[in-house]
Design an enzyme around this catalytic site. Structure first.
Site, PDB file in Angstrom:
ATOM      1  N   ASP A  73       0.941  -1.101   0.144  1.00  0.00           N
ATOM      2  CA  ASP A  73       0.010   0.019   0.098  1.00  0.00           C
ATOM      3  C   ASP A  73       0.888   1.209   0.099  1.00  0.00           C
ATOM      4  O   ASP A  73       1.372   1.514   0.997  1.00  0.00           O
ATOM      5  CB  ASP A  73      -0.825   0.037   1.282  1.00  0.00           C
ATOM      6  CG  ASP A  73      -1.870   1.178   1.267  1.00  0.00           C
ATOM      7  OD1 ASP A  73      -2.503   1.769   0.171  1.00  0.00           O
ATOM      8  OD2 ASP A  73      -1.872   2.018   2.373  1.00  0.00           O
ATOM      9  N   GLU A 113      -1.267  -1.604  -4.916  1.00  0.00           N
ATOM     10  CA  GLU A 113      -2.681  -0.628  -5.017  1.00  0.00           C
ATOM     11  C   GLU A 113      -2.304   0.248  -6.324  1.00  0.00           C
ATOM     12  O   GLU A 113      -1.229   1.034  -5.899  1.00  0.00           O
ATOM     13  CB  GLU A 113      -2.924   0.163  -3.769  1.00  0.00           C
ATOM     14  CG  GLU A 113      -4.243   0.645  -3.998  1.00  0.00           C
ATOM     15  CD  GLU A 113      -4.923   1.127  -2.674  1.00  0.00           C
ATOM     16  OE1 GLU A 113      -5.604   2.299  -2.508  1.00  0.00           O
ATOM     17  OE2 GLU A 113      -4.551   0.513  -1.712  1.00  0.00           O
ATOM     18  N   ASP A 125      -2.013   1.015   7.434  1.00  0.00           N
ATOM     19  CA  ASP A 125      -1.374   0.990   6.262  1.00  0.00           C
ATOM     20  C   ASP A 125      -0.753  -0.519   5.993  1.00  0.00           C
ATOM     21  O   ASP A 125      -0.878  -1.461   4.966  1.00  0.00           O
ATOM     22  CB  ASP A 125      -0.224   1.853   6.070  1.00  0.00           C
ATOM     23  CG  ASP A 125      -0.555   3.187   6.095  1.00  0.00           C
ATOM     24  OD1 ASP A 125      -1.331   3.645   5.299  1.00  0.00           O
ATOM     25  OD2 ASP A 125      -0.332   4.029   6.959  1.00  0.00           O
TER      26      ASP A 125
END
Length: 194
Positions: free
Chosen positions: A8, A72, A144
């Site tokens: 991420d 992502e 996160d």
């Protein structure tokens, strides 16, 4: 079996999650965040690149199975400067994986939330909770890190990922041969993929 590293990306904090996939079973290996406390963007990118490289190299050392990475995709932010910084952080993360000769798959936030929560507009707290349930964790990872784990879960659940695992198993176990960079499968191997 395979190891999946989910990332991420963020310019201030990049989350990562590492899972082992054995068939449809997912096992937690590691997760955490790479913090970039400096104001200078080049130094942040260096920390992201170096941090992910060190973490991945550590797991490459002990892995007997293939390692896949998932990241992502950048969303469209209202603030163009934020979107640019996020894109740069993402680029540093992708470069770290590619420098280690790892393939990188990309997923949108909606795809990741859909794979983990069954709802593409799920809140971050819902993602955290579902990551804990799916991986049967006895702790709640930082947001996160949970997003990195969610990205890895999404990759594990993608049909593309499953097909690669089946193909790798077929090639290793059934007399497939590699010629000029391409795998040659037997008729039996092809039948097993259907």
């Amino acid at each position: 079996m395979a190891i999946i590293i989910g990332i991420d990306p963020g310019s201030r904090m990049t989350g990562y999650g590492i899972l082992q996939q054995t068939g449809d079973k997912l096992t937690y290996i590691d997760s955490g965040t790479i913090r970039t406390d400096t104001k200078e963007m080049p130094e942040r990118l260096k920390r992201i690149f170096n941090g992910l490289t060190r973490i991945t190299q550590h797991h490459l050392k002990y892995a007997d199975e293939p390692i896949y990475t998932a990241i992502e995709q950048v969303f469209m932010a209202e603030n163009p400067d934020s979107a640019l910084k996020l894109g740069q952080a993402r680029g540093a993360a992708i470069a770290a994986m590619v420098a280690l000769d790892l393939e990188v798959s990309e997923y949108t936030a909606r795809q990741i939330k859909q794979a983990v929560c069954g709802y593409g507009a799920a809140a971050k707290e819902q993602v955290q909770e579902m990551v804990c349930r799916i991986l049967t964790l006895d702790f709640v990872p930082q947001q996160d890190a949970a997003d990195g784990l969610a990205c890895a879960i999404c990759h594990a659940h993608s049909s593309h990922s499953m097909n690669k695992l089946i193909l790798n198993s077929a090639m290793r176990g059934r007399g497939a041969s590699k010629k000029k960079g391409r795998w040659r499968l037997t008729e039996e191997d092809l039948g097993n993929l259907r």
